[in-house]
Design a protein around this motif. Structure first.
Motif, PDB file in Angstrom:
ATOM      1  N   GLU A  57      11.556   8.176 -37.726  1.00 55.29           N
ATOM      2  CA  GLU A  57      10.409   8.288 -38.627  1.00 55.29           C
ATOM      3  C   GLU A  57      10.780   7.911 -40.063  1.00 55.29           C
ATOM      4  N   HIS A 100       0.829   0.023 -38.362  1.00 54.99           N
ATOM      5  CA  HIS A 100       0.933   1.067 -39.378  1.00 54.99           C
ATOM      6  C   HIS A 100       0.480   2.399 -38.787  1.00 54.99           C
ATOM      7  N   VAL A 101       1.056   3.473 -39.323  1.00 55.96           N
ATOM      8  CA  VAL A 101       0.744   4.832 -38.863  1.00 55.96           C
ATOM      9  C   VAL A 101       0.294   5.673 -40.048  1.00 55.96           C
ATOM     10  N   ALA A 161       5.398  13.523 -38.893  1.00 57.05           N
ATOM     11  CA  ALA A 161       4.700  13.194 -37.645  1.00 57.05           C
ATOM     12  C   ALA A 161       5.380  13.813 -36.431  1.00 57.05           C
ATOM     13  N   ARG A 194       6.143   1.670 -42.916  1.00 54.88           N
ATOM     14  CA  ARG A 194       4.980   1.540 -42.032  1.00 54.88           C
ATOM     15  C   ARG A 194       4.278   2.880 -41.821  1.00 54.88           C
ATOM     16  N   MET A 195       4.651   3.876 -42.620  1.00 53.87           N
ATOM     17  CA  MET A 195       4.095   5.214 -42.484  1.00 53.87           C
ATOM     18  C   MET A 195       3.367   5.613 -43.765  1.00 53.87           C
ATOM     19  N   SER A 196       2.226   6.296 -43.626  1.00 52.75           N
ATOM     20  CA  SER A 196       1.509   6.876 -44.760  1.00 52.75           C
ATOM     21  C   SER A 196       1.132   8.299 -44.401  1.00 52.75           C
ATOM     22  N   TYR A 197       1.125   9.179 -45.411  1.00 55.82           N
ATOM     23  CA  TYR A 197       0.839  10.594 -45.179  1.00 55.82           C
ATOM     24  C   TYR A 197      -0.355  11.053 -46.011  1.00 55.82           C
ATOM     25  N   ILE A 232       5.676   3.998 -30.513  1.00 56.78           N
ATOM     26  CA  ILE A 232       5.700   5.447 -30.694  1.00 56.78           C
ATOM     27  C   ILE A 232       5.864   6.092 -29.323  1.00 56.78           C
ATOM     28  N   PHE A 238      10.103   7.040 -33.117  1.00 60.58           N
ATOM     29  CA  PHE A 238       9.536   5.766 -33.558  1.00 60.58           C
ATOM     30  C   PHE A 238      10.612   4.701 -33.384  1.00 60.58           C
ATOM     31  N   ALA A 282       0.024   9.437 -40.690  1.00 66.43           N
ATOM     32  CA  ALA A 282       0.388  10.762 -40.178  1.00 66.43           C
ATOM     33  C   ALA A 282      -0.279  11.807 -41.060  1.00 66.43           C
TER      34      ALA A 282
END
Length: 432
Positions: free
Chosen positions: A169, A292-293, A159, A175-178, A279, A271, A295
């Motif tokens: 990050e 949640h993010v 991100a 809390r991150m998904s790609y 953010i 982050f 990216a």
């Protein structure tokens, strides 16, 4: 080295198409696939519907190989990734039989007894494809030629705006998904952020907008690095792929309805997390109270297995150098890119080719049709059919989008004068 096979890395759409063309021309082929089944990467986004129709998702040689088995090409419609796998890729792999080896990871490719530095006798040596199976056993496969169709799915971009993960990050990983989500119900009533301007980000925004429509208190924020949304919604009526055009149109409507807030020119630097995420952008703006993010900023090729080969990649895109000028999103480009074949894909390492999405590096404009034409031409070259290798059998559909990266830093409209679209949304989501 005619007694040795051609090794294809990856049993995805382009890898299996290459195997079909090689089989049709009577050339031995071994396909090595890291996953447990054909199209394993596609299966990971099996819940997503493609904007290419069935007629654009099957290769001609593959159809000729499949049809004697009683297989019938789906006549119409737009499949999901799972349908593409189940109705085409799996039957094709089954027809290829033991030519495909599953659970086999390629760890390196080199010339037999020659590292990258050695010139003497290099072209007369076969390739050595180093592999490791699921039990950790290592092996080597000798090859007369290698086609790398391993794709880019395994290496999503971070991100962070500078190409590296933003500060915090990695620490925020839970809390991150790609990847494009399937079931988003767990985020009902929460603030969810989508980062990215491509089709994956648009798919995700649409999926989350439905949750926002149904779930009180659900907030969706779409962060764009560019200073304008001019090209985010696609080419509209000028796009020759109707479902691709519809994707952008639907995104525009949910934004205009106030279901999604758009923030432009937001390049992430940090982050910070406590109970939720905050953010921060490079210019000091912040988006806070984020649960949640997603990216979805594209992918990049993993070239580590190629480090002992002599390859020519573009310094900007990590794409095959011979096609880079056609696909560079920084350049003025109206409509679609041209088809590419063996001549454009040729590497300094003779009889080694990178095809499919990996040949495009970080460029975002790859279509399955492009890959099918690539492997047709490359296999013709390997078979000694120079006329077929040089022939272009493909006309790609126009995108309807005019302009490269114009408007990245400014609020201007880009190089083709497309109208700028201002920030749309009902709720402020950033503070100075």
């Amino acid at each position: 080295m005619p007694e040795l096979p051609v090794v294809v890395v990856g049993a995805g759409p382009q890898g299996l198409a290459a195997a079909a063309h090689l089989t049709e021309r009577g050339l031995d082929v071994v396909v090595v696939e890291r996953g447990a089944a054909a199209g394993s990467a596609v299966s990971e986004w099996g819940h997503v519907r493609l904007f290419s129709a069935w007629s654009e998702l099957t290769d001609a040689a593959a159809r000729r190989l499949l049809e004697p088995t009683g297989w019938e090409a789906p006549a119409s419609g737009y499949p999901t990734g799972a349908e593409w796998v189940n109705e085409y890729l799996t039957p094709l792999a089954e027809t290829l039989g033991d030519r495909v080896r599953y659970g086999t990871t390629v760890t390196g490719i080199a010339r037999h007894g020659r590292d990258k530095v050695i010139d003497e006798g290099r072209k007369n040596q076969p390739f050595v494809v180093h592999t490791r199976d699921q039990d950790g056993r290592e092996d080597r496969v000798l090859a007369r030629a290698v086609i790398d169709a391993s794709g880019t799915w395994s290496l999503p971009n971070p991100a962070g705006a500078g190409g590296f993960p933003a500060v915090g990050e990695n620490a925020a990983a839970r809390r991150m998904s790609y990847r494009i989500p399937d079931d988003v119900s767990e985020f009902a009533g929460a603030h969810v952020v989508v980062i990215g301007a491509g089709h994956s980000a648009t798919h995700t925004v649409l999926r989350l907008s439905e949750l926002a429509r149904r779930g009180p208190g659900t907030r969706v924020t779409w962060l764009l690095r560019r200073g304008t949304t001019a090209n985010v919604f696609g080419g509209g009526a000028g796009d020759e792929l109707p479902e691709r055009a519809a994707l952008g149109s639907r995104a525009r409507k949910v934004i205009e309805a106030g279901l999604v807030d758009v923030v432009t020119g937001f390049r992430i630097s940090e982050f910070r997390q406590d109970d939720t995420l905050t953010i921060r952008s490079e210019d000091g703006r912040e988006v806070s109270d984020v649960a949640h993010v997603f990216a979805l900023t594209g992918f990049r090729p993993d070239t580590s297995i190629l480090r002992e080969l002599r390859i020519d990649l573009d310094t900007t895109l990590d794409a095959v150098a011979g096609i880079a000028s056609e696909i560079d999103p920084n350049l003025h480009s109206c409509g679609s890119v041209s088809a590419t074949g063996a001549r454009e894909l040729t590497q300094p390492e003779e009889d080694f080719f990178i095809v499919g999405s990996k040949s495009y590096g970080r460029a975002p404009t790859f279509l399955a049709l492009t890959g099918f034409e690539q492997v047709r031409s490359v296999v013709a070259h390997l078979a000694g059919d120079a006329e077929a290798a040089a022939r272009n059998e493909l006309t790609l559909p126009e995108t309807g989008v005019c302009g490269g990266a114009g408007g990245f830093d400014a609020d201007g409209s880009g190089c083709c004068g497309a109208p700028s679209v201002l920030q749309i949304g009902s709720r402020p989501v950033s503070v100075g």
